[in-house]
Design a protein around this motif. Sequence first.
Motif, short mmCIF file in Angstrom:
data_model
loop_
_atom_site.label_atom_id
_atom_site.label_comp_id
_atom_site.label_asym_id
_atom_site.label_seq_id
_atom_site.Cartn_x
_atom_site.Cartn_y
_atom_site.Cartn_z
N ASP A 117 10.31 -2.10 -4.63
CA ASP A 117 10.17 -2.68 -5.84
C ASP A 117 9.87 -1.71 -6.99
O ASP A 117 8.78 -1.47 -7.12
CB ASP A 117 9.09 -3.94 -5.92
N LEU A 118 10.90 -1.05 -7.40
CA LEU A 118 10.80 0.04 -8.39
C LEU A 118 10.28 -0.43 -9.81
O LEU A 118 9.52 0.22 -10.41
CB LEU A 118 12.25 0.81 -8.79
N HIS A 119 10.38 -1.70 -10.14
CA HIS A 119 9.84 -1.98 -11.47
C HIS A 119 8.34 -2.22 -11.34
O HIS A 119 7.48 -2.04 -12.23
CB HIS A 119 10.14 -3.68 -11.72
N ALA A 120 7.55 -2.40 -10.11
CA ALA A 120 6.21 -2.90 -9.95
C ALA A 120 5.19 -1.61 -9.57
O ALA A 120 5.75 -0.41 -9.28
CB ALA A 120 6.19 -3.83 -8.95
N ARG A 121 4.07 -1.76 -9.98
CA ARG A 121 2.95 -0.99 -9.54
C ARG A 121 1.94 -2.06 -8.84
O ARG A 121 1.43 -2.88 -9.36
CB ARG A 121 2.35 -0.37 -10.55
N GLY A 126 -0.46 -4.99 0.20
CA GLY A 126 0.59 -4.53 1.05
C GLY A 126 -0.13 -3.94 2.37
O GLY A 126 0.39 -3.59 3.42
N ARG A 127 -1.33 -3.80 2.41
CA ARG A 127 -2.08 -3.31 3.74
C ARG A 127 -2.51 -4.13 4.65
O ARG A 127 -3.43 -4.55 5.01
CB ARG A 127 -3.55 -2.68 3.12
N ALA A 128 -1.49 -4.85 5.36
CA ALA A 128 -1.56 -5.68 6.31
C ALA A 128 -1.72 -4.84 7.77
O ALA A 128 -1.46 -3.72 7.82
CB ALA A 128 -0.26 -6.64 6.41
N PRO A 129 -1.97 -5.65 8.71
CA PRO A 129 -2.09 -5.11 10.03
C PRO A 129 -0.74 -4.03 10.52
O PRO A 129 0.31 -4.72 10.29
CB PRO A 129 -2.18 -5.95 11.07
N GLY A 130 -0.95 -3.08 10.92
CA GLY A 130 0.16 -2.09 11.29
C GLY A 130 0.65 -1.10 10.27
O GLY A 130 1.54 -0.28 10.52
N THR A 172 9.70 5.94 -2.76
CA THR A 172 9.56 4.80 -3.65
C THR A 172 8.28 3.77 -3.34
O THR A 172 7.53 3.44 -4.31
CB THR A 172 10.68 4.07 -4.13
N ARG A 173 8.16 3.60 -2.21
CA ARG A 173 6.95 2.55 -1.86
C ARG A 173 5.70 3.00 -1.90
O ARG A 173 4.79 2.65 -2.52
CB ARG A 173 7.43 1.96 -0.42
N PHE A 174 5.69 4.43 -1.57
CA PHE A 174 4.35 4.86 -1.75
C PHE A 174 3.95 5.17 -3.19
O PHE A 174 2.65 5.15 -3.53
CB PHE A 174 4.22 6.30 -1.05
N VAL A 175 4.97 5.22 -3.82
CA VAL A 175 4.58 5.01 -5.51
C VAL A 175 4.23 3.76 -5.85
O VAL A 175 3.17 3.77 -6.62
CB VAL A 175 5.91 5.75 -6.16
N GLU A 178 0.67 2.96 -4.61
CA GLU A 178 -0.34 4.07 -4.62
C GLU A 178 -0.90 4.35 -3.35
O GLU A 178 -2.06 4.57 -3.16
CB GLU A 178 -1.16 3.57 -5.78
N VAL A 179 0.00 4.80 -2.21
CA VAL A 179 -0.61 5.07 -1.23
C VAL A 179 -0.97 6.50 -1.16
O VAL A 179 -0.25 7.51 -1.74
CB VAL A 179 0.65 5.08 0.06
N GLU A 180 -2.29 6.86 -0.76
CA GLU A 180 -2.69 8.17 -0.79
C GLU A 180 -2.00 8.99 0.30
O GLU A 180 -1.98 8.51 1.42
CB GLU A 180 -4.31 8.32 -0.67
#
Length: 215
Positions: A117-121, A126-130, A172-175, A178-180
């Motif tokens: 989702d390039l629009h969003a921050r 999204g930190r679900a199991p797995g 793009t997902r990591f952006v 905001e995944v470290e």
Amino acid sequence: MSELTLVVGSKNYSSWSLRPYLALAHTGQPFREVLVPLYQPDTTAKIAQHSPSGRVPALHHGSLLIWDSLAICEYLAETFPQARLWPQDKEARAVARSVTAEMHSSFSALRQNMTMDLHARKPGQGRAPGVAEDIARIQALWNDCRARFGQGGPFLFGPFTIADAFYAPVVTRFVTYEVELDAVSQAYRDAVLELPALKTWSEAARNEPVLKRSL
């Protein structure tokens, strides 16, 4: 040469469309785009006009039709060998195909819970199991490829390859979420974000309407 036409879904959401787009852009060949907006009442009917699988992307090259992102990228590598979409070294090429195939078939938790989702921050979401395990595995892959094969450029195998096209939507997902990341993965993320073709795609995505669902 016959015209190349790439059929893609909404650029904000369609990670599978982004992958062959980046590979095709890297060849330097002129091509036409057909964009099918996703999640609309006529989306299924419109895609069916271009793709027998009922999904995007699809590549038309003259009378030939190729669907599935990986199949398209493999075809581009064969048709335009001068683009060097796979590493030239046999060992590196085998590993590049392995990490690409793993992206093609794995990381279901990340896909389902951190959709593109390039629009969003969405920090912290999204930190679900797995998901943490998927993120750790991806970083391990990136670190290994950079350490073993990354000489000669900022990408997984030095110069840009199909492997980078396949991991670009993850970048793009990591952006978005905001995944470290560790230092090697951060540097790789930043290199991918600087790809001119990705910038062009992202700019087009910003001009699309925001939809209720994502792919």
